[in-house]
Motif scaffolding. Structure first.
Motif, PDB file in Angstrom:
ATOM      1  N   UNK A   1       0.791  -1.227   0.000  1.00  0.00           N
ATOM      2  CA  UNK A   1       0.000   0.000   0.000  1.00  0.00           C
ATOM      3  C   UNK A   1       0.820   1.271   0.000  1.00  0.00           C
ATOM      4  N   UNK A   2       2.070   1.196  -0.467  1.00  0.00           N
ATOM      5  CA  UNK A   2       2.915   2.390  -0.496  1.00  0.00           C
ATOM      6  C   UNK A   2       2.429   3.340  -1.591  1.00  0.00           C
ATOM      7  N   UNK A   3       2.380   4.640  -1.300  1.00  0.00           N
ATOM      8  CA  UNK A   3       1.972   5.594  -2.335  1.00  0.00           C
ATOM      9  C   UNK A   3       3.065   5.713  -3.400  1.00  0.00           C
ATOM     10  N   UNK A   4       2.663   5.584  -4.660  1.00  0.00           N
ATOM     11  CA  UNK A   4       3.604   5.626  -5.776  1.00  0.00           C
ATOM     12  C   UNK A   4       3.467   6.959  -6.508  1.00  0.00           C
ATOM     13  N   UNK A   5       4.528   7.336  -7.216  1.00  0.00           N
ATOM     14  CA  UNK A   5       4.516   8.589  -7.965  1.00  0.00           C
ATOM     15  C   UNK A   5       5.397   8.458  -9.193  1.00  0.00           C
ATOM     16  N   UNK A   6       5.030   9.208 -10.231  1.00  0.00           N
ATOM     17  CA  UNK A   6       5.874   9.325 -11.406  1.00  0.00           C
ATOM     18  C   UNK A   6       6.808  10.512 -11.216  1.00  0.00           C
ATOM     19  N   UNK A   7       8.060  10.354 -11.620  1.00  0.00           N
ATOM     20  CA  UNK A   7       9.002  11.466 -11.709  1.00  0.00           C
ATOM     21  C   UNK A   7       9.330  11.594 -13.181  1.00  0.00           C
ATOM     22  N   UNK A   8       9.164  12.790 -13.738  1.00  0.00           N
ATOM     23  CA  UNK A   8       9.432  12.980 -15.155  1.00  0.00           C
ATOM     24  C   UNK A   8      10.020  14.349 -15.394  1.00  0.00           C
ATOM     25  N   UNK A   9      10.731  14.481 -16.513  1.00  0.00           N
ATOM     26  CA  UNK A   9      11.226  15.778 -16.931  1.00  0.00           C
ATOM     27  C   UNK A   9      10.095  16.550 -17.583  1.00  0.00           C
ATOM     28  N   UNK A  10      10.080  17.864 -17.385  1.00  0.00           N
ATOM     29  CA  UNK A  10       9.055  18.698 -17.998  1.00  0.00           C
ATOM     30  C   UNK A  10       9.519  19.136 -19.391  1.00  0.00           C
ATOM     31  N   UNK A  11       8.619  19.741 -20.159  1.00  0.00           N
ATOM     32  CA  UNK A  11       8.914  20.261 -21.504  1.00  0.00           C
ATOM     33  C   UNK A  11       9.485  19.192 -22.418  1.00  0.00           C
ATOM     34  N   UNK A  12       8.828  18.071 -22.485  1.00  0.00           N
ATOM     35  CA  UNK A  12       9.273  17.004 -23.377  1.00  0.00           C
ATOM     36  C   UNK A  12       8.058  16.394 -24.047  1.00  0.00           C
ATOM     37  N   UNK A  13       8.218  15.758 -25.192  1.00  0.00           N
ATOM     38  CA  UNK A  13       7.060  15.112 -25.812  1.00  0.00           C
ATOM     39  C   UNK A  13       6.591  13.923 -24.983  1.00  0.00           C
ATOM     40  N   UNK A  14       5.276  13.766 -24.878  1.00  0.00           N
ATOM     41  CA  UNK A  14       4.718  12.636 -24.152  1.00  0.00           C
ATOM     42  C   UNK A  14       4.639  12.811 -22.658  1.00  0.00           C
ATOM     43  N   UNK A  15       4.759  14.035 -22.150  1.00  0.00           N
ATOM     44  CA  UNK A  15       4.676  14.222 -20.701  1.00  0.00           C
ATOM     45  C   UNK A  15       3.242  14.043 -20.239  1.00  0.00           C
ATOM     46  N   UNK A  16       3.091  13.683 -18.979  1.00  0.00           N
ATOM     47  CA  UNK A  16       1.772  13.370 -18.436  1.00  0.00           C
ATOM     48  C   UNK A  16       0.881  14.594 -18.317  1.00  0.00           C
ATOM     49  N   UNK A  17       1.468  15.742 -18.018  1.00  0.00           N
ATOM     50  CA  UNK A  17       0.708  16.977 -17.883  1.00  0.00           C
ATOM     51  C   UNK A  17       1.561  18.094 -18.455  1.00  0.00           C
ATOM     52  N   UNK A  18       0.924  19.045 -19.135  1.00  0.00           N
ATOM     53  CA  UNK A  18       1.671  20.146 -19.730  1.00  0.00           C
ATOM     54  C   UNK A  18       2.374  20.954 -18.637  1.00  0.00           C
ATOM     55  N   UNK A  19       3.600  21.353 -18.916  1.00  0.00           N
ATOM     56  CA  UNK A  19       4.387  22.083 -17.935  1.00  0.00           C
ATOM     57  C   UNK A  19       3.995  23.550 -17.919  1.00  0.00           C
ATOM     58  N   UNK A  20       4.217  24.185 -16.784  1.00  0.00           N
ATOM     59  CA  UNK A  20       4.057  25.629 -16.713  1.00  0.00           C
ATOM     60  C   UNK A  20       5.203  26.257 -17.478  1.00  0.00           C
ATOM     61  N   UNK A  21       4.963  27.377 -18.147  1.00  0.00           N
ATOM     62  CA  UNK A  21       6.060  28.014 -18.883  1.00  0.00           C
ATOM     63  C   UNK A  21       7.081  28.593 -17.916  1.00  0.00           C
TER      64      UNK A  21
END
Length: 198
Positions: free
Chosen positions: A105-125
């Motif tokens: 039951x450990x909470x999981x998270x994605x770590x990703x680089x911003x401003x790249x194609x295919x990101x999970x959510x659009x980055x703030x400028x």
């Protein structure tokens, strides 16, 4: 043996683990791990990107080599990631909670680089640029608007990592519950008035 707070392992093992994770993050640009590890990884990954952007390329390469494990990730850092984030002054990575792991039951998270194609959510400028982008300009918003055709919503915010419409929490104008309102059934009084008008 001194335990590292939050990660639950020794300091030496935590450093080794974070080095491996930042190497994987540079190569794949998105990984999933537990939330405490993701928060520590974000700090180290931002430092590595800053090393890639250093004025003295030799010094930056020497420092990054002390963290990264493979020559491929080192080349990608200096040839691809450092030029991509030349205009950004920090905030190169993002942590987005994803799920609870089965078993413990450990909470999981994605770590990703911003401003790249295919990101999970659009980055703030970056600061100073137009701040009109965000959720309204993301592919998730397009999918959501296509799914709800013509209804007026406010406060649509991704709850976890925003991979689809089912991960979005809505507040309908004028309602208190989650999701779209149920269609209203005509009342008998209204039906009777229509019959008398004819």
């Amino acid at each position: 043996m001194v335990k590292r707070v939050g990660i639950g392992t020794t300091a030496k093992h935590a450093r080794s683990m974070l080095r491996s994770m930042v190497d994987d993050l540079v190569r794949h640009e998105r990984i999933e791990t537990t939330v405490p590890r993701a928060k520590d990884l974000r700090k180290l990954a931002d430092k590595v990107i800053s090393m890639g952007k250093m004025e003295d390329a030799y010094e930056g390469r020497r420092r990054a080599l002390a963290v990264l494990r493979t020559p491929d990730s080192l080349d990608k850092l200096f040839n691809e990631l450092a030029p991509r984030y030349a205009a950004r002054q920090g905030g190169y990575t993002r942590v987005m909670r994803s799920r609870m792991r089965e078993g413990d039951g450990a909470p999981m998270a994605f770590v990703e680089f911003v401003d790249r194609p295919g990101e999970l959510r659009a980055a703030r400028p970056p600061k100073g640029a137009d701040s009109g982008a965000g959720f309204a300009a993301s592919p998730l918003a397009d999918a959501v608007h296509a799914a709800v055709d013509g209804t007026e919503w406010r406060g649509g915010m991704p709850t976890k990592h925003g991979q689809g419409v089912h991960h979005v929490r809505w507040r309908r104008l004028g309602t208190r519950g989650k999701g779209p309102p149920k269609p209203q059934q005509p009342t008998r009084a209204a039906e009777g008035t229509d019959d008398q008008a004819e």
